[in-house]
Design an enzyme around this catalytic site. Structure first.
Site, PDB file in Angstrom:
ATOM      1  N   GLU A  68       0.869  -1.181   0.000  1.00  0.00           N
ATOM      2  CA  GLU A  68       0.000   0.000   0.000  1.00  0.00           C
ATOM      3  C   GLU A  68       0.901   1.225   0.000  1.00  0.00           C
ATOM      4  O   GLU A  68       1.733   1.371   0.889  1.00  0.00           O
ATOM      5  CB  GLU A  68      -0.930  -0.032   1.226  1.00  0.00           C
ATOM      6  CG  GLU A  68      -1.675   1.262   1.520  1.00  0.00           C
ATOM      7  CD  GLU A  68      -2.474   1.801   0.333  1.00  0.00           C
ATOM      8  OE1 GLU A  68      -3.147   1.009  -0.340  1.00  0.00           O
ATOM      9  OE2 GLU A  68      -2.381   3.032   0.073  1.00  0.00           O
ATOM     10  N   ALA A 117     -11.854   3.707   6.145  1.00  0.00           N
ATOM     11  CA  ALA A 117     -13.221   3.968   5.702  1.00  0.00           C
ATOM     12  C   ALA A 117     -13.247   5.226   4.852  1.00  0.00           C
ATOM     13  O   ALA A 117     -13.637   6.303   5.318  1.00  0.00           O
ATOM     14  CB  ALA A 117     -14.133   4.101   6.915  1.00  0.00           C
ATOM     15  N   CYS A 174     -15.261   6.191   2.651  1.00  0.00           N
ATOM     16  CA  CYS A 174     -16.593   6.787   2.560  1.00  0.00           C
ATOM     17  C   CYS A 174     -16.951   7.581   3.817  1.00  0.00           C
ATOM     18  O   CYS A 174     -17.922   8.334   3.825  1.00  0.00           O
ATOM     19  CB  CYS A 174     -17.654   5.721   2.321  1.00  0.00           C
ATOM     20  SG  CYS A 174     -17.397   4.809   0.791  1.00  0.00           S
ATOM     21  N   TYR A 231     -45.757  -4.151   6.115  1.00  0.00           N
ATOM     22  CA  TYR A 231     -46.558  -2.975   6.446  1.00  0.00           C
ATOM     23  C   TYR A 231     -46.995  -2.971   7.902  1.00  0.00           C
ATOM     24  O   TYR A 231     -47.644  -3.888   8.371  1.00  0.00           O
ATOM     25  CB  TYR A 231     -47.797  -2.916   5.547  1.00  0.00           C
ATOM     26  CG  TYR A 231     -48.876  -1.971   5.997  1.00  0.00           C
ATOM     27  CD1 TYR A 231     -48.553  -0.682   6.423  1.00  0.00           C
ATOM     28  CD2 TYR A 231     -50.212  -2.347   6.014  1.00  0.00           C
ATOM     29  CE1 TYR A 231     -49.537   0.189   6.851  1.00  0.00           C
ATOM     30  CE2 TYR A 231     -51.204  -1.484   6.433  1.00  0.00           C
ATOM     31  CZ  TYR A 231     -50.871  -0.214   6.860  1.00  0.00           C
ATOM     32  OH  TYR A 231     -51.847   0.639   7.287  1.00  0.00           O
TER      33      TYR A 231
END
Lengths: 572, 572
Positions: free
Chosen positions: A37, A45, A47, A432
């Site tokens: 990396e 994270a 996002c 519902y």
């Protein structure tokens, strides 16, 4: 089980790369798995970065889903951060990796390789783009830098360039921190992946948050003073001043390494892979934002740099790199964003994308509460549903509203994945109880609206079609809303007859003329259309989306016609 | 278009009846449409009654979705309330209707007829059932009566008999009004439609609300004093005292009129209809709680008295009564309930229903947050997913948790409707942004868990299977949670090895012995199972649902074994 002694190298350790490496380990306990990396963090994270800036995510630690140590403990991975793979030599099955801190270069042989180099932000090259107060928000250090700037108190006013999903998240979170925000985009609309009319409520939500919105003008450059940017200059010369400038003008697949290594790219410019995530070079897989995938509605290559597909692709690439055989079928481009109390979401194709793909689609709009109207707190949502005109197969949906938008877009994404048609939606059996939905859920109502059109029970027209007919001498336009609603405006030239009076006032209308009926959303006008159709009117159209959809359409047209609102704080 | 002069009679004016009449009008503008309703109200929100009692719905008016006047204005319906259809004479195509206020009887001829007589509550016939403080909650007047009683201040303590969906809604709303509540059910569990282990968190939620729960004992009768019930007497002699008693022990289809008229009933005891909602007598349709429908998973007749199917059936019956041809395909029994902060939902078949239908199903549990863990406020949900063992087709799902349960049950209901398999769930492209979900949504994770089992990547066992093996000399049970988690209990006989230590402590385990691995939910133990499988362990099972599922299972077994908690306020 004999040790395989396989070496799997993964280039990139965030979403797709981390998924690939973890899956490879689950497939092959004995393999040596090395993850390179180039950044400081693995599996963070990304996002969540805007929400960290906004403070909803208070702790930097919660962004770090894994560390090299936790990946070693759990998955026995050899993770090397701050290390860039500079070269892949397929003929020798090895990679060269450079430690970015020491400069040392290491050679690591591989049996199989996964490329997960992701994407990189588009950063314009023009004047001032490298000013120290112009930044992107893609990494934890960049998020920390932004947070420090906000806390320093010197960044009282921010300019965000780019009104896509991430740009809007950044805007919302900057406002949360009390920063004044101006937002600019070269498109005539916010959220360019959505169809223009569906973005009007999001634009309103931005203004409600006090954001200045400048659309339809790209960025020309930054005006600098002493190494700092002091204003963004737009194409028309408008200068938007700010203390800090956030670039969110998109990303491109990071394919340099792959291309240098002779790996084929696809028509989108991202790495081409088959459904096993294998590249043009045997033994080399790729996953995540760097690859192109298949749009499952069109079957065509598409670049969809989203977290969901990335993790699934990583899992598949990792499994195959470890000798299994799994496939990834593609994605639908499902995405969602929240701006203040307003939520917008999309799955499948939009209207323009249908045209580009040669799909003759029928558009219908619906407007319904997220739960039964008799239970308090219902929030309206406006749904655009697109279906193949003849077969009725669902091809796309967009929703803007409040609570419950996420549920309906996921139901529709599932229905599209199930290759359902509009009549299948009518038959859905959804949960519902008053706090959660309605006996006829908005998705079911949207399905009924489309199915009624599909079966030819009524004809419908879109706002764009109506706009083309307005002013024609022959058109008979009928507004069947209640008188109280007319105060908010009617469409020019409309005859007003409230639905309850329609039966006894039929003689005011000419059955021979082409007639368009509308109400607020399209439901009462559907009832009215049925009355007229069964009373001998033959050239009838129900305006889908009603006055609400008409308003959104007109406002989106005004924007693209150049009536672009200027940001209040603009200096030109 | 020539007037058809057709007369359509609809018996029953609430959900299915009102839908049928409105649809019939949309199909046939000229028809005479007469709706008979024996009650005072048409088209009222029966699902809202508990929330009206609890005060969340403040205004009685919002329960009345339509009045006879609004149905006349909008749909030109001739609505007669307080009027009971006493007789259908198919040979003469007429009905006899009695005005319940005046006693007058009217005869109305019909061309087509829709029966929507609904269901009626089961009211036991034993001692005290007619006491004036024993009531059901099915109509607006009953809800008003209950609200008056609560407001009078004399009803400080209520006993609810029946812990089904509606019973739980009543309990929650009584607690909202500050009333002490005891809840009894003859089943060994609350929410009998759900599998027992899935209801444990709901039972906990009830106790957290301060509700006394008495399970596994039916009602024997009421102890009366001066015409008023003072206690419910359960089968084991327990007396549960109260000021007011709510009966919610189920309903039966109201088929008296149909049966008297020679209309065939089906195996469930409800009116048999074909997919056009036509009964055994041509020209007579039926819809709603009075009819039986098709369970779309099994293809078999089922009685599902739920609002969603009722309205859809009514629409289809109304269209066909007016000369169109529409079909209703059946339902999946999707239902949801909220108790305090806990939500439970179901779609498709449960485990017992699979057995009864001869479906060999594979059960898997998952536990995940409703949105990304790094974003604050994530609420866990426990998912039970049932799939055909060989083909992998989804047959049912149950979820208990908090926020987002409604979304996932609807996605799964849609997936079942799309006849999807577990591997299709892996590929779903659901909307992800931190406030709304995760890159791998709980539904996708549940699909992956099932798909891993389907592909034979791992073997799994259920808590029930483990319970059968426990104590066997050969079983090797391994707990791979972190040490901090063991304080909350471990399964008896388990060896404890935290996942991060497993690789270096493999020698503590015997690869030849049958081995079950567990963690909290089943995910870390999946990782562990893969490590062991790839290290030569051959008889391996991952405990699906982990310690959490185990706990729910054990507690549900304890209840059915008679270790039933007594209500705190019980007098015996």
């Amino acid at each position: 089980m004999a040790p395989s002694a396989r070496t799997i190298v993964v280039v990139g350790g965030v979403a797709a790369g981390a998924s690939a490496a973890a899956k490879a380990r689950r497939e092959d306990e004995q393999a040596r798995i090395v993850v390179f990396e180039q950044g400081e963090h693995v599996s963070f994270a990304n996002c969540g970065l805007p929400y960290f800036v906004g403070g909803e995510i208070a702790d930097r630690g919660s962004l770090l889903l894994h560390t090299p140590g936790s990946l070693r403990d759990r998955f026995n991975l050899d993770v090397r951060v701050n290390t860039e793979v500079t070269e892949i030599i397929p003929a020798r099955r090895l990679v060269r990796a450079k430690d970015l801190k020491t400069g040392e270069v290491d050679e690591v042989g591989y049996d199989s390789l996964v490329i997960a180099t992701g994407s990189r932000p588009v950063v314009p090259t023009f004047a001032g783009a490298k000013s120290r107060n112009v930044q992107v928000l893609r990494t934890v250090p960049e998020a920390e830098q932004l947070r420090r700037r906000l806390r320093s108190g010197h960044a009282k006013r921010a300019v965000v360039i780019g009104a896509g999903f991430i740009g809007l998240e950044v805007v919302e979170n900057l406002r949360r921190q009390g920063v004044e925000v101006a937002l600019a985009d070269q498109a005539d609309q916010v959220l360019p992946p959505l169809d223009p009319e569906m973005t009007v409520p999001i634009e309103d939500a931005l203004r409600s948050l006090g954001v200045e919105v400048a659309l339809g003008r790209g960025l020309r450059g930054f005006i600098q003073r002493g190494g700092k940017a002091v204003a963004a200059e737009l194409e028309d010369g408008t200068r938007v001043e700010g203390d800090i400038f956030l670039l969110s003008i998109g990303a491109v697949p990071d394919v340099d390494l792959a291309a240098r290594s002779g790996i084929a790219l696809g028509p989108t410019g991202a790495i081409a892979v088959n459904d096993r995530m294998e590249t043009s070079i045997p033994g080399i897989y790729a996953a995540g934002d760097a690859v192109e995938t298949v749009n499952r509605v069109t079957g065509r290559p598409a670049w969809m740099p989203l977290a969901g597909p990335a993790q699934k692709q990583g899992r598949v690439a990792g499994a195959n790199a470890a000798g299994r055989s799994m496939t990834f079928k593609g994605a639908y481009g499902t995405a969602i964003v929240r701006v203040g109390g307003v939520v917008a979401a999309k799955t499948g194709l939009g209207e323009g994308e249908c045209r580009a793909a040669g799909i003759d689609c029928r558009v219908a709009y619906n407007y319904h509460g997220d739960h039964a109207g008799y239970y308090p707190g219902s929030q309206g949502m406006f749904i655009k549903l697109l279906a193949e005109r003849r077969a009725g197969r669902l091809v796309g949906a967009q929703i803007v509203g409040g609570r419950g938008v996420d549920k309906r877009i996921d139901v529709l994404a599932t229905a599209i994945a199930g290759r359902m048609g509009v009549t299948d939606l009518e038959d859905l059996d959804l949960a519902y109880a008053p706090p959660f939905g309605a006996a006829r859920d908005p998705v079911i109502m949207a399905g009924m609206t489309q199915a009624n059109l599909q079966r030819g029970e009524i004809d419908g027209c879109t706002p764009a079609e109506l706009a083309g007919w307005l002013g024609g001498a022959d058109l008979q336009l009928v507004d069947v809303r209640d008188p109280a609603e007319w105060a908010g405006g009617i469409i020019e030239g409309a005859v007003t007859i409230p639905l309850p009076e329609l039966r006894r006032r039929l003689n005011e209308l000419d059955p021979a003329r082409p007639t368009v009926i509308y109400c607020l959303s399209g439901q009462r006008s559907y009832f009215a259309t049925r009355i007229l159709k069964n009373s001998g009117f033959s050239k009838l159209q129900n305006l889908t989306g009603g006055f609400l959809g008409w308003t959104f359409y007109v406002r989106s047209r005004e924007r693209s016609a150049g009536q672009v609102p200027r940001p209040a704080g603009a200096v030109s």
